[in-house]
Structure formats: structure tokens, C-alpha cells
Write a protein that holds these residues in place. Structure first.
Motif, PDB file in Angstrom:
ATOM      1  N   LEU A  41      -7.372  57.104 112.756  1.00  0.00           N
ATOM      2  CA  LEU A  41      -7.942  55.991 111.998  1.00  0.00           C
ATOM      3  C   LEU A  41      -6.920  54.873 111.831  1.00  0.00           C
ATOM      4  N   LEU A  42      -5.676  55.239 111.551  1.00  0.00           N
ATOM      5  CA  LEU A  42      -4.607  54.250 111.431  1.00  0.00           C
ATOM      6  C   LEU A  42      -4.387  53.536 112.761  1.00  0.00           C
ATOM      7  N   LEU A  43      -4.441  54.255 113.858  1.00  0.00           N
ATOM      8  CA  LEU A  43      -4.285  53.672 115.183  1.00  0.00           C
ATOM      9  C   LEU A  43      -5.393  52.668 115.479  1.00  0.00           C
ATOM     10  N   ILE A  44      -6.615  53.011 115.123  1.00  0.00           N
ATOM     11  CA  ILE A  44      -7.737  52.091 115.324  1.00  0.00           C
ATOM     12  C   ILE A  44      -7.541  50.825 114.499  1.00  0.00           C
ATOM     13  N   CYS A  45      -7.068  50.959 113.273  1.00  0.00           N
ATOM     14  CA  CYS A  45      -6.822  49.788 112.416  1.00  0.00           C
ATOM     15  C   CYS A  45      -5.725  48.897 112.995  1.00  0.00           C
ATOM     16  N   VAL A  46      -4.649  49.503 113.492  1.00  0.00           N
ATOM     17  CA  VAL A  46      -3.557  48.717 114.077  1.00  0.00           C
ATOM     18  C   VAL A  46      -4.041  47.986 115.320  1.00  0.00           C
ATOM     19  N   ILE A  47      -4.814  48.665 116.157  1.00  0.00           N
ATOM     20  CA  ILE A  47      -5.371  48.018 117.346  1.00  0.00           C
ATOM     21  C   ILE A  47      -6.287  46.866 116.937  1.00  0.00           C
ATOM     22  N   GLY A  48      -7.082  47.074 115.896  1.00  0.00           N
ATOM     23  CA  GLY A  48      -7.951  46.008 115.400  1.00  0.00           C
ATOM     24  C   GLY A  48      -7.163  44.808 114.919  1.00  0.00           C
ATOM     25  N   ILE A  49      -6.071  45.047 114.205  1.00  0.00           N
ATOM     26  CA  ILE A  49      -5.226  43.950 113.730  1.00  0.00           C
ATOM     27  C   ILE A  49      -4.634  43.187 114.910  1.00  0.00           C
ATOM     28  N   LEU A  50      -4.123  43.921 115.897  1.00  0.00           N
ATOM     29  CA  LEU A  50      -3.539  43.270 117.067  1.00  0.00           C
ATOM     30  C   LEU A  50      -4.581  42.447 117.829  1.00  0.00           C
ATOM     31  N   LEU A  51      -5.773  43.000 117.983  1.00  0.00           N
ATOM     32  CA  LEU A  51      -6.829  42.246 118.666  1.00  0.00           C
ATOM     33  C   LEU A  51      -7.203  40.981 117.907  1.00  0.00           C
ATOM     34  N   LEU A  52      -7.284  41.072 116.582  1.00  0.00           N
ATOM     35  CA  LEU A  52      -7.602  39.888 115.790  1.00  0.00           C
ATOM     36  C   LEU A  52      -6.518  38.821 115.923  1.00  0.00           C
ATOM     37  N   VAL A  53      -5.270  39.242 115.936  1.00  0.00           N
ATOM     38  CA  VAL A  53      -4.184  38.279 116.060  1.00  0.00           C
ATOM     39  C   VAL A  53      -4.179  37.639 117.452  1.00  0.00           C
ATOM     40  N   VAL A  54      -4.373  38.449 118.495  1.00  0.00           N
ATOM     41  CA  VAL A  54      -4.376  37.921 119.857  1.00  0.00           C
ATOM     42  C   VAL A  54      -5.569  37.003 120.090  1.00  0.00           C
ATOM     43  N   LEU A  55      -6.709  37.384 119.554  1.00  0.00           N
ATOM     44  CA  LEU A  55      -7.931  36.599 119.778  1.00  0.00           C
ATOM     45  C   LEU A  55      -8.188  35.568 118.685  1.00  0.00           C
ATOM     46  N   ALA A  56      -7.193  35.278 117.865  1.00  0.00           N
ATOM     47  CA  ALA A  56      -7.357  34.354 116.734  1.00  0.00           C
ATOM     48  C   ALA A  56      -7.927  33.001 117.127  1.00  0.00           C
ATOM     49  N   PRO A  57      -7.487  32.371 118.225  1.00  0.00           N
ATOM     50  CA  PRO A  57      -8.058  31.063 118.555  1.00  0.00           C
ATOM     51  C   PRO A  57      -9.573  31.091 118.811  1.00  0.00           C
ATOM     52  N   SER A  58     -10.085  32.222 119.256  1.00  0.00           N
ATOM     53  CA  SER A  58     -11.522  32.300 119.524  1.00  0.00           C
ATOM     54  C   SER A  58     -12.339  32.479 118.245  1.00  0.00           C
ATOM     55  N   LEU A  59     -11.675  32.620 117.094  1.00  0.00           N
ATOM     56  CA  LEU A  59     -12.402  32.733 115.832  1.00  0.00           C
ATOM     57  C   LEU A  59     -12.963  31.391 115.386  1.00  0.00           C
ATOM     58  N   ILE A  60     -12.418  30.290 115.894  1.00  0.00           N
ATOM     59  CA  ILE A  60     -12.913  28.961 115.536  1.00  0.00           C
ATOM     60  C   ILE A  60     -14.008  28.580 116.526  1.00  0.00           C
ATOM     61  N   VAL A  61     -15.218  28.475 116.025  1.00  0.00           N
ATOM     62  CA  VAL A  61     -16.387  28.139 116.839  1.00  0.00           C
ATOM     63  C   VAL A  61     -17.107  26.965 116.186  1.00  0.00           C
ATOM     64  N   GLY A  62     -18.228  26.559 116.740  1.00  0.00           N
ATOM     65  CA  GLY A  62     -18.973  25.425 116.200  1.00  0.00           C
ATOM     66  C   GLY A  62     -19.352  25.590 114.741  1.00  0.00           C
ATOM     67  N   ASP A  63     -19.737  26.795 114.353  1.00  0.00           N
ATOM     68  CA  ASP A  63     -20.106  27.033 112.959  1.00  0.00           C
ATOM     69  C   ASP A  63     -18.914  26.905 112.017  1.00  0.00           C
ATOM     70  N   SER A  64     -17.711  27.130 112.543  1.00  0.00           N
ATOM     71  CA  SER A  64     -16.517  26.980 111.709  1.00  0.00           C
ATOM     72  C   SER A  64     -16.373  25.536 111.250  1.00  0.00           C
ATOM     73  N   TRP A  65     -16.631  24.615 112.145  1.00  0.00           N
ATOM     74  CA  TRP A  65     -16.508  23.200 111.797  1.00  0.00           C
ATOM     75  C   TRP A  65     -17.584  22.814 110.786  1.00  0.00           C
ATOM     76  N   LEU A  66     -18.786  23.365 110.937  1.00  0.00           N
ATOM     77  CA  LEU A  66     -19.845  23.098 109.964  1.00  0.00           C
ATOM     78  C   LEU A  66     -19.468  23.671 108.600  1.00  0.00           C
ATOM     79  N   THR A  67     -18.840  24.843 108.585  1.00  0.00           N
ATOM     80  CA  THR A  67     -18.402  25.444 107.329  1.00  0.00           C
ATOM     81  C   THR A  67     -17.370  24.562 106.636  1.00  0.00           C
ATOM     82  N   LEU A  68     -16.400  24.067 107.386  1.00  0.00           N
ATOM     83  CA  LEU A  68     -15.369  23.201 106.803  1.00  0.00           C
ATOM     84  C   LEU A  68     -15.965  21.898 106.299  1.00  0.00           C
ATOM     85  N   MET A  69     -16.866  21.321 107.068  1.00  0.00           N
ATOM     86  CA  MET A  69     -17.487  20.058 106.674  1.00  0.00           C
ATOM     87  C   MET A  69     -18.394  20.235 105.455  1.00  0.00           C
TER      88      MET A  69
END
Length: 119
Positions: A27-55
């Protein structure tokens, strides 16, 4: 015919459940892998809806909760119940404090918090 109160037999724990209860490492290994994936894929977290949320967060902070839609073309002038206003204000606040990097970091923190609560 079944009676109103039936005897319920406790089910035997599955192998996965027994393994996770006896050894938390997978379970700890899965969490660490999840954290690493989130950090690596961080730029893809900003999408069109993100801009609408900020606005929309900026709109709520500057003008209060809207009652009519003045943001989108298709809904212009129609009644709008902004149910996500708190999240929009929090993300707008993160943007105001630290820019888009703070928004991505805040998003990662919320995803990890949700995953940890689920686990």
C-alpha cells in the motif's frame, strides 16, 4: 422463504485484504508511485476547466456570489447557482499567492489527501 432476520455469516477475508493487513508495504508503494506520477504529470493537471475555475474564483472574490451567468456565451443572462464557489475561491487564492505552480501544488495536495482518506 427468508425470515425477517437472517443469520449473516462473516465472510472470509480475501487474500488481498489479508496481505494488506499483515504487510503495509504494498500500500505504501502504491502511494509513493501515485505521488511520483502526480509530480511528473503535474503540467497536465491544468486544463480548460482549470482556467474557468480560476476566473470564476476571481469573479466571486471581486463581485460576490453571482446569481446570473455572465461568464459563458451560451448561458449569458440565465440563472446560475454556483455550487463550486468555495473551491473556485481557494484555487484563485492559491493562484494569487503563488501563481500557477501553487495551483498545481494545491491540486496535488487535494488529490493525495483524497486518496489517503480513501485508503
Amino acid at each position: 422463504m427468508l425470515g425477517i432476520v437472517d443469520e449473516i455469516q462473516p465472510s472470509t477475508p480475501s487474500r488481498v485484504r489479508r496481505l494488506s493487513e499483515s504487510n503495509p508495504f504494498p500500500l505504501l508503494l502504491i502511494c509513493v508511485i501515485g505521488i511520483l506520477l502526480l509530480v511528473v504529470l503535474a503540467p497536465s493537471l491544468i486544463v480548460g476547466d482549470s482556467w474557468l475555475t480560476l476566473m470564476a474564483g476571481r469573479e466571486v472574490v471581486q463581485n460576490g456570489l453571482p446569481t446570473t451567468d455572465s461568464i459563458t456565451i451560451l448561458g449569458d443572462g440565465s440563472t446560475w447557482t454556483n455550487q463550486q464557489w468555495l473551491a473556485q475561491v481557494l484555487f484563485y487564492g492559491a493562484d494569487a499567492v503563488g501563481g500557477i505552480k501553487a495551483v498545481v501544488l494545491f491540486d496535488i495536495v487535494l488529490v493525495l489527501l483524497t486518496l489517503s482518506l480513501g485508503v
